[in-house]
Design a protein around this motif. Structure first.
Motif, short mmCIF file in Angstrom:
data_model
loop_
_atom_site.label_atom_id
_atom_site.label_comp_id
_atom_site.label_asym_id
_atom_site.label_seq_id
_atom_site.Cartn_x
_atom_site.Cartn_y
_atom_site.Cartn_z
N SER A 30 0.83 -1.21 0.00
CA SER A 30 0.00 0.00 0.00
C SER A 30 0.86 1.25 0.00
O SER A 30 0.54 2.24 -0.68
CB SER A 30 -0.93 0.00 1.23
OG SER A 30 -1.83 -1.07 1.17
N SER A 34 0.94 4.19 -2.89
CA SER A 34 0.77 5.62 -2.57
C SER A 34 1.95 6.44 -3.07
O SER A 34 1.78 7.55 -3.59
CB SER A 34 0.60 5.80 -1.06
OG SER A 34 -0.56 5.15 -0.60
N LYS A 38 1.87 9.44 -5.96
CA LYS A 38 2.40 10.78 -5.72
C LYS A 38 3.51 11.13 -6.71
O LYS A 38 3.54 12.25 -7.26
CB LYS A 38 2.94 10.87 -4.29
CG LYS A 38 3.58 12.20 -3.95
CD LYS A 38 4.13 12.19 -2.53
CE LYS A 38 4.82 13.51 -2.18
NZ LYS A 38 5.39 13.49 -0.81
#
Length: 356
Positions: A30, A34, A38
């Motif tokens: 996870s 992320s 980004k």
């Protein structure tokens, strides 16, 4: 191949994750997802982003020969597939933009195809040959033939090695996605690429012997750490096209233009190596492609790409996209290499590895 050294936070986290077992650390997956989400919004140009291109290269490699010390079960781990898809979206968009920015004029035959509403194989082949005839930048083959030093010849081989040592594999993904005439054409081309059943005649094996002749490491992936992002992007483009059924038109167009722009450059590459006294053991790879690709270009243009456009007219746009994207990325890689050489510096990320 060995896991390459990370080039940034994304490839570093991916490398750490692959060292473990699939499913053992969902939180780490996870976090990587992320981080990728980004990072892709912050990069100015994903095509030249070392970190993201290396991460994508490693993710794709799980679908080929795998990575040393990495569990094979990672290949279809849902978390990694999600990461890959997050990278593929902006990567595909960048390829489409690069193809448009290349400003390659549409061949006149495209107007006839549009007017008729349904392409025929000869018209599609004419369009692709017209694209192949465009000369939009510096010529790497002419530089190799006339100017390249032995050290630059070695660099040239290193750049090519990230694909040529597994030559034909990305295009082979398209075989089960095609039928009839284009499928038969692709199998005919690939059979030659794989040596017609003779392992020592496989084009990847011929290229390995060329590298051996210059004292280079011919194990696949040995130079993944030193090639620039745009060289990885060139290979990642093939994997993106080949692994996605919806892009079967693009991988077909890529292979067609690849074959159509191969014969003459390989003749010049061979001349460059002979200029420095290298013999047939080194030039055989290039000599083979001068002859083979002169035949392949007709099969690829008319029977493969043209046959696919006849069978599935809605794929013509993607066929042309695959071809123009291939030309655009090759032009960027060529410009990078030639500019570096003309400035008297290496085109690699680090100095040339020691040769025998």
């Amino acid at each position: 191949m060995q896991l390459p050294e990370p080039r940034g936070p994304v490839s570093a986290e991916l490398t750490d994750l692959l060292a473990g077992l699939p499913g053992a650390d969902p939180a780490a997956q996870s976090e990587l997802l992320s981080l990728v989400a980004k990072t892709v919004t912050l990069t100015d140009d994903i095509l030249s982003d070392d970190d993201l291109q290396l991460a994508l290269f490693c993710l794709y490699e799980l679908h080929y020969g795998g990575l040393e010390g990495v569990d094979d079960a990672w290949e279809w781990e849902p978390g990694l597939i999600a990461v890959r898809r997050l990278l593929e979206g902006p990567f595909e968009q960048a390829l489409r933009s690069a193809a448009l920015e290349a400003a390659v004029p549409a061949p006149a035959t495209s107007e006839r195809v549009a007017a008729e509403g349904k392409p025929d194989s000869d018209a599609v082949a004419d369009m692709l040959f017209a694209l192949a005839a465009q000369d939009g930048g510096p010529s790497l083959s002419r530089y190799v033939a006339k100017k390249a030093t032995v050290e630059q010849l070695a660099e040239f081989l290193i750049h090519k090695s990230v694909y040529q040592l597994k030559e034909a594999d990305p295009h082979t993904w398209a075989i089960p996605r095609l039928a009839g005439r284009p499928k038969a054409a692709l199998v005919e081309i690939q059979a030659d690429e794989y040596g017609g059943g003779r392992p020592h005649r496989m084009h990847s094996a011929l290229f390995a012997r060329t590298m051996d002749g210059l004292g280079l490491d011919s194990r696949y992936g040995s130079y993944a750490d030193v090639v620039p992002a745009i060289a990885l992007a060139s290979v990642n483009m093939m994997s993106l096209f080949g692994l996605q059924r919806r892009l079967r038109g693009a991988i077909t167009g890529h292979l067609a233009i690849y074959e159509m722009t191969s014969s003459r450059p390989n003749h010049l590459y061979a001349r460059g190596f002979r200029r420095h006294g290298f013999g047939t053991d080194v030039t055989e790879y290039f000599d083979e492609h001068v002859e083979a690709d002169a035949v392949h270009e007709q099969i690829a243009g008319r029977d493969l790409a043209g046959g696919l456009a006849e069978a599935e007219p809605q794929l013509l746009e993607d066929i042309l996209f695959g071809a123009t994207a291939a030309l655009a990325i090759d032009a960027r890689l060529t410009a990078h290499i030639v500019e570096a050489w003309e400035d008297g510096r290496s085109s690699l990320r680090t100095s040339l590895p020691a040769a025998a």
